[in-house]
Design a protein around this motif. Structure first.
Motif, PDB file in Angstrom:
ATOM      1  N   CYS A  26     -26.077 -15.373  30.629  1.00 53.41           N
ATOM      2  CA  CYS A  26     -27.509 -15.653  30.842  1.00 53.41           C
ATOM      3  C   CYS A  26     -27.715 -16.633  32.000  1.00 53.41           C
ATOM      4  N   SER A  27     -26.894 -17.656  32.071  1.00 50.79           N
ATOM      5  CA  SER A  27     -27.019 -18.662  33.125  1.00 50.79           C
ATOM      6  C   SER A  27     -26.826 -18.048  34.503  1.00 50.79           C
ATOM      7  N   SER A  28     -25.840 -17.155  34.612  1.00 50.22           N
ATOM      8  CA  SER A  28     -25.539 -16.552  35.918  1.00 50.22           C
ATOM      9  C   SER A  28     -26.658 -15.629  36.383  1.00 50.22           C
ATOM     10  N   LEU A  29     -27.269 -14.895  35.456  1.00 56.43           N
ATOM     11  CA  LEU A  29     -28.356 -13.983  35.829  1.00 56.43           C
ATOM     12  C   LEU A  29     -29.540 -14.749  36.400  1.00 56.43           C
ATOM     13  N   PHE A 155     -34.857 -10.067  31.370  1.00 56.34           N
ATOM     14  CA  PHE A 155     -34.361  -9.931  32.741  1.00 56.34           C
ATOM     15  C   PHE A 155     -34.267  -8.463  33.153  1.00 56.34           C
ATOM     16  N   VAL A 156     -33.769  -7.610  32.256  1.00 49.53           N
ATOM     17  CA  VAL A 156     -33.628  -6.187  32.573  1.00 49.53           C
ATOM     18  C   VAL A 156     -34.997  -5.510  32.702  1.00 49.53           C
ATOM     19  N   PRO A 213     -21.653 -19.617  39.899  1.00 52.43           N
ATOM     20  CA  PRO A 213     -21.469 -18.161  39.916  1.00 52.43           C
ATOM     21  C   PRO A 213     -22.324 -17.474  40.978  1.00 52.43           C
ATOM     22  N   ALA A 214     -23.574 -17.950  41.146  1.00 54.02           N
ATOM     23  CA  ALA A 214     -24.465 -17.359  42.153  1.00 54.02           C
ATOM     24  C   ALA A 214     -23.919 -17.584  43.559  1.00 54.02           C
ATOM     25  N   VAL A 227     -24.965  -9.053  44.010  1.00 51.36           N
ATOM     26  CA  VAL A 227     -24.786 -10.484  43.749  1.00 51.36           C
ATOM     27  C   VAL A 227     -25.012 -10.791  42.269  1.00 51.36           C
ATOM     28  N   THR A 228     -26.046 -10.178  41.689  1.00 53.93           N
ATOM     29  CA  THR A 228     -26.357 -10.404  40.278  1.00 53.93           C
ATOM     30  C   THR A 228     -25.219  -9.938  39.378  1.00 53.93           C
ATOM     31  N   ILE A 229     -24.700  -8.736  39.638  1.00 54.95           N
ATOM     32  CA  ILE A 229     -23.615  -8.188  38.814  1.00 54.95           C
ATOM     33  C   ILE A 229     -22.332  -9.006  38.979  1.00 54.95           C
ATOM     34  N   PHE A 230     -21.984  -9.329  40.236  1.00 56.98           N
ATOM     35  CA  PHE A 230     -20.769 -10.111  40.492  1.00 56.98           C
ATOM     36  C   PHE A 230     -20.882 -11.500  39.871  1.00 56.98           C
TER      37      PHE A 230
END
Length: 276
Positions: A26-29, A155-156, A213-214, A227-230
């Motif tokens: 969740c944090s990375s998204l 988010f989705v 992560p971002a 970028v979001t997926i990675f």
């Protein structure tokens, strides 16, 4: 490997891994959006607000501290968003003001109304994370799971609108997108993630789960979706590795996860430089 398999047989280890992976995901998204919108520091500010709210809940001897922490953190996120562009108090100044004020207020409360003999230890554990991630109950894991699923669903469902608001608010507003609403939604989700992450990495290290992560993903990937997926994948991997190292090596959980995130960022940064 035998030692790891033995530890995985304990429920508290499995609970820690489940919660750690969900929070990291969740944090990375949200981190990608916050970094691109230049809001990355808001995570740090809200984490300090959560610390102040935790101090209030501790002084009141509340069994379920979420009753106070979650509403106050969400309220702070809304206030920062509403007044961020105020002519008298700009966004960065408002975040700094609330951040420092909440941190000082929380520490003052915990000293004036100590809940235990070791106030310094309690404060240090709250700020830098503690072993509380290894003492999670089944109910706490379920609550974390429900909130994490809610964040992922939002988010989705609103991915396209979040994408539009992230890159060009003026254009999004011109084509009828409710920019203020989606900014408010982003701030609220960020507040929820901050509260969830407190048990994992502590108040002072929460921003690392959002930012690293971002930034790692942006070093090697060019598209927003990529970028979001990675970012999500690397964050989950780092959280998993960090928790495993912490359990096997007896190191602090939060600091270990952040250290792994830093190493991942350095690797991605070097790869990005080599690729040009």
């Amino acid at each position: 490997m035998e030692k790891l398999i033995m530890y995985l047989g304990f429920p508290f280890v499995r609970y820690a891994l489940i919660v750690g992976v969900l929070i990291a995901l969740c944090s990375s998204l949200l981190g990608v959006t916050l970094v691109l919108k230049r809001y990355s520091y808001i995570g740090d500010g809200l984490s300090h607000v959560a610390f102040g709210a935790l101090a209030i809940a501790t002084v009141l001897n509340l069994t379920n501290k979420m009753i106070i922490i979650l509403p106050l953190t969400i309220l702070a996120a809304i206030l920062l968003l509403k007044n961020g562009n105020n002519s008298k108090v700009k966004g960065d100044a408002a975040i700094a003001m609330i951040s420092v004020g909440a941190l000082a207020f929380g520490y003052l409360l915990m000293n004036v109304f100590p809940s235990s003999a070791n106030v310094s230890g309690d404060v240090c554990s709250t700020l830098f994370g503690s072993t509380s991630i290894l003492t999670l109950t089944k109910e706490e894991v379920i609550i974390c799971g429900i909130l994490s699923v809610c964040v992922l669903v939002v988010f989705v469902l609103f991915y396209n609108r979040i994408f539009a608001v992230t890159f060009d608010e003026n254009f999004a507003n011109a084509v009828g997108t409710k920019v203020n609403f989606y900014n408010l939604l982003i701030a609220t989700i960020t507040a929820v993630i901050i509260v969830l992450a407190m048990n994992l990495v502590g108040s002072l290290l929460i921003s690392a789960l959002v930012i690293f992560p971002a930034l790692s993903a942006m070093s090697v990937i060019k598209s927003f979706r990529g970028v979001t997926i990675f970012s999500a994948a690397s964050s989950v991997i780092c959280a998993f590795i960090g928790i495993i190292i912490s359990i096997l090596g007896g190191t602090p959980v939060g600091s270990t996860i952040v250290a792994v995130d830093v190493v991942m960022f350095l690797i991605c940064f070097v790869i990005g430089k080599v690729k040009g």
